[in-house]
Design a protein around this motif. Structure first.
Motif: not given
Length: 412
Positions: A39-57
């Motif tokens: 979990d610690n490694i995955l938390n460091l690798l993962s972005p703080d947020s993922v947001q889907e926009e109209e033509s990009y993420v």
């Protein structure tokens, strides 16, 4: 031991204190294997947020877009496909490859020939459309021939291209770059309604969530075109020969003066010619006017340098030359003026040397605090004063024996 209808086994402990449950192990996927582990490694690798926009993420602070290849040219050209490997580091190419049932391929190819024949014979299709239909028919017939007579294996090939940018402007620029590079052999689109699915397909989970958007049956030869087996050659007409590319056999010529970092690292087993290579490289540079200085603990080059008119300086505790960290190099008046302009110890050689000595002692004694450093600085000034060297002394008139050595500091 009792067994229920679901297939789980319950084992009762005789004293009734504990009960253990053993279930049949379920088939684990790569994606599910990440859950609950590291979990610690995955938390460091993962972005703080993922947001889907109209033509990009939006992934953390980055702007991402995953393009899918939806159409390929009837005839693939390996030279065009190789250009994929020369794209920016911000661009990743993801490929999914599975073996395809030959019977299903024959069925689809026959249907493709039928549809394209109707298109080519239609009076409502222009000349360009008819030419494209004929090309598709020729390609399908060629593939059918390979399946029938050469027992060719077929694969379901899928390709996605993932872009990472710092802002929208860079994202659009990289998107246009990709479209121009891959345009000669495939058409790429942004899956507007499945942006997040395309983003997830890029992740190292081995799962393509936009399968229906990007697929094409290919034989083994066509698939091999997409593997990055070619290498960029290093060949500068004004450089020095460094060797030969082990893969392509071409000569490698490098001009060090054009490199931002001129470091070179040579590695190999004993007897493979590392010393010979280094000597040849240094001699080439020397013949072109470069000054060569070599730290040679084994003394392999000293005699050769001396025979060529160079100098062989031997450092030893028992006679010979020694390195004196208290020696102050002679600095010209012009150099002192330049140092003053840059604010380097007011251009004074003594102050500059004391600053260097303090750095050396800090490396030797990492725990030295500011007070100890200040005391050492005062002792160094007094040590030089004992040898009649101060800020007004003309260093250019001093000999190497006029400076203190480490022993003088120890007994001071």
């Amino acid at each position: 031991m009792d067994e229920d209808k679901s297939g789980s086994h319950y084992v009762g402990i005789e004293r009734g204190v504990k009960m253990a449950l053993f279930s049949k192990k379920k088939k684990e996927t790569l994606e599910s294997s990440y859950i609950g582990y590291n979990d610690n490694i995955l938390n460091l690798l993962s972005p703080d947020s993922v947001q889907e926009e109209e033509s990009y993420v939006r992934s953390g602070a980055n702007f991402t877009r995953t393009l899918v290849a939806v159409e390929y040219s009837a005839i693939l050209n390996q030279e065009h496909i190789m250009n994929l490997n020369d794209l920016s580091e911000n661009i990743s190419v993801v490929q999914f490859l599975t073996e395809y049932d030959s019977a299903e391929v024959r069925k689809q190819l026959s249907e493709s020939i039928k549809q394209n024949r109707q298109k080519a014979d239609s009076k409502y299709v222009n000349d360009a459309g008819k030419a494209e239909a004929e090309a598709e028919i020729d390609s399908a017939r060629m593939t059918l021939n390979q399946l029938s007579y050469k027992n060719e294996r077929m694969y379901m090939f899928q390709m996605l291209i993932h872009i990472v940018a710092a802002d929208i402007k860079e994202l659009e620029s990289l998107t246009q770059l990709i479209k121009s590079v891959v345009g000669p052999f495939t058409k790429t689109v942004t899956p507007m309604t499945k942006l997040k699915d395309a983003f997830d397909s890029f992740l190292p989970l081995g799962k393509n969530k936009v399968f229906e958007l990007t697929y094409r049956p290919m034989n083994a030869e066509a698939v091999s075109f997409f593997f990055p087996f070619h290498e960029n050659e290093i060949f500068d007409q004004h450089g020095i020969i460094k060797g030969r590319n082990i893969t392509t056999g071409n000569v490698v010529i490098v001009d060090d003066s054009k490199l931002h970092n001129k470091h070179e690292f040579v590695i190999g087993m004993s007897g493979t010619g590392k010393t010979t290579y280094l000597f040849a490289s240094m001699m080439r540079k020397w013949m072109l006017g470069t000054i060569i200085r070599t730290i040679d603990p084994k003394g392999e080059f000293g005699a050769i340098y001396k025979s060529l008119g160079g100098e062989w300086v031997k450092f030893s505790f028992n006679g010979g030359s020694i390195i004196n960290p208290f020696d102050i190099p002679a600095i010209s008046v012009e150099a002192q003026v330049e140092m003053e302009k840059q604010g380097m110890s007011e251009g004074n050689p003594l102050l500059s040397k004391i600053s260097t000595l303090l750095t050396m002692f800090k490396l030797m004694f990492p725990n030295m605090d500011d007070l100890q450093e200040d005391i050492l600085s005062k002792y160094l000034i007094e040590l030089y004063a004992k040898f009649h060297i101060n800020e007004q002394t003309n260093i250019q008139k001093l000999k190497n024996t006029d400076f203190p050595i480490m022993r003088d500091l120890l007994i001071f």
